[in-house]
Design a protein around this motif. Sequence first.
Motif, PDB file in Angstrom:
ATOM      1  N   PRO A 132      -3.258   2.329 -20.202  1.00 52.96           N
ATOM      2  CA  PRO A 132      -3.381   2.461 -18.749  1.00 52.96           C
ATOM      3  C   PRO A 132      -2.897   3.830 -18.270  1.00 52.96           C
ATOM      4  O   PRO A 132      -2.164   4.518 -18.990  1.00 52.96           O
ATOM      5  CB  PRO A 132      -2.460   1.348 -18.221  1.00 52.96           C
ATOM      6  CG  PRO A 132      -2.224   0.429 -19.372  1.00 52.96           C
ATOM      7  CD  PRO A 132      -2.298   1.289 -20.597  1.00 52.96           C
ATOM      8  N   PRO A 133      -3.287   4.233 -17.046  1.00 58.02           N
ATOM      9  CA  PRO A 133      -2.799   5.498 -16.498  1.00 58.02           C
ATOM     10  C   PRO A 133      -1.261   5.507 -16.482  1.00 58.02           C
ATOM     11  O   PRO A 133      -0.637   4.465 -16.226  1.00 58.02           O
ATOM     12  CB  PRO A 133      -3.337   5.510 -15.067  1.00 58.02           C
ATOM     13  CG  PRO A 133      -4.416   4.485 -15.027  1.00 58.02           C
ATOM     14  CD  PRO A 133      -4.145   3.501 -16.112  1.00 58.02           C
ATOM     15  N   ALA A 134      -0.676   6.694 -16.726  1.00 54.25           N
ATOM     16  CA  ALA A 134       0.794   6.803 -16.826  1.00 54.25           C
ATOM     17  C   ALA A 134       1.495   6.273 -15.570  1.00 54.25           C
ATOM     18  O   ALA A 134       2.564   5.681 -15.670  1.00 54.25           O
ATOM     19  CB  ALA A 134       1.175   8.254 -17.081  1.00 54.25           C
ATOM     20  N   GLN A 135       0.892   6.464 -14.396  1.00 50.97           N
ATOM     21  CA  GLN A 135       1.567   6.041 -13.151  1.00 50.97           C
ATOM     22  C   GLN A 135       1.783   4.522 -13.069  1.00 50.97           C
ATOM     23  O   GLN A 135       2.634   4.069 -12.306  1.00 50.97           O
ATOM     24  CB  GLN A 135       0.813   6.532 -11.907  1.00 50.97           C
ATOM     25  CG  GLN A 135      -0.543   5.893 -11.677  1.00 50.97           C
ATOM     26  CD  GLN A 135      -0.925   5.862 -10.182  1.00 50.97           C
ATOM     27  OE1 GLN A 135      -0.075   5.868  -9.317  1.00 50.97           O
ATOM     28  NE2 GLN A 135      -2.219   5.798  -9.898  1.00 50.97           N
ATOM     29  N   VAL A 136       1.049   3.729 -13.857  1.00 48.03           N
ATOM     30  CA  VAL A 136       1.334   2.289 -13.861  1.00 48.03           C
ATOM     31  C   VAL A 136       2.039   1.824 -15.142  1.00 48.03           C
ATOM     32  O   VAL A 136       2.404   0.663 -15.261  1.00 48.03           O
ATOM     33  CB  VAL A 136       0.077   1.412 -13.590  1.00 48.03           C
ATOM     34  CG1 VAL A 136      -0.499   1.698 -12.226  1.00 48.03           C
ATOM     35  CG2 VAL A 136      -0.952   1.555 -14.684  1.00 48.03           C
ATOM     36  N   MET A 137       2.215   2.753 -16.105  1.00 48.20           N
ATOM     37  CA  MET A 137       2.995   2.367 -17.300  1.00 48.20           C
ATOM     38  C   MET A 137       4.487   2.495 -17.012  1.00 48.20           C
ATOM     39  O   MET A 137       5.284   1.683 -17.446  1.00 48.20           O
ATOM     40  CB  MET A 137       2.590   3.220 -18.498  1.00 48.20           C
ATOM     41  CG  MET A 137       1.346   2.655 -19.166  1.00 48.20           C
ATOM     42  SD  MET A 137       1.267   2.987 -20.908  1.00 48.20           S
ATOM     43  CE  MET A 137       0.675   4.638 -20.893  1.00 48.20           C
TER      44      MET A 137
END
Length: 344
Positions: free
Chosen positions: A296-301
């Motif tokens: 997933p995109p880093a901003q939601v990891m």
Amino acid sequence: MKEIICLGIESTAHTFGASAVKSNIFEKGYGKSSCEILSNEKDSYSTKQGGMIPRDLAEHHYKVAPSVVKRALEKAGVTLAEINLISFSQGPGIGNALRCGAITARQLALKNKVPLIGVNHCIAHLEIGRKLCGAADPVMLYASGANTQIICYENKYYRVFGETLDMGIGNFLDTFGRALGLGFPAGPALDKMYFEGRELIELPYTVKGMDLAFSGLLTSAEKKIPEIEKGKIRKEDLVYSALHNAFAMLTEVTERALAHTEKKEVILGGGVGCSKALQEMVGKMCEERGAKLFIPPAQVMVDNAAMIAWLGILMHAKSAKVAGGGTEVLPKQRTDDVKVSWRE
Ligand code: FE2
């Protein structure tokens, strides 16, 4: 209701976050639903030395909460009156920090006269990843500072197939990094050094059944640091070896969960999921098994409020309630405590 806008509040650990997420799930159902992240704001507590002191952490969160919420509404281009639902991280997490999020969410819900829903932080990582990546039924390797679990869906629960018995993988990396003088957070610097390693130094590798332990590996790796100063080993090789063992342990348990459940997808979650070294290792394992890896995109990891808003929407759409019912915080809530009534 055609569209719903949920304001999510995250405050399990060092991050206080607020996010507005819009969805048409009531009209379209899960499969065709949109998950539009209108804003995803945060302010994270940091220290030059040591870790998180719960009292200082809460003080930080109470101080930044109004401005973070204000920014989340402004960036989303909505007013509080346009918010239809409010959700917050109910657990697991640090009690003092969780309470700040719960109080903020409760105040806003009362002021706006909208429903308030508490959600599980670990499941939120999984659900936002599943939605944004289009994964159907993945095994999640959740690797963060405090949490390390291998989770997947079986018969109405997200079951924990394996987990750490002592510290989270992120705490292991930060403690080891601090001993090497790398500062906090140490993950990115360690990750870079991993790729400069050439030789594998023997260190403990601890998988017990399906569970993992990192403290023996940490102690042994720390004891080898003086050998770097004496010129006996290279710093890059020690970092490479410590990370190699830690990530191989995670990969092994993830692979066994795949084999047991016969699932064909893996998804990463948690800040350590951003590690290129971990992604490469899990990627190779998936390739060899014919499974698909979703990153997933880093901003939601990393810890974020968008995932809290999204899980709030999912649960509200199915009138689901978290175990414990109300809006109290549940610092020790487990992933497998929550009945997953929003999945078909
Ligand atoms: Fe997290």
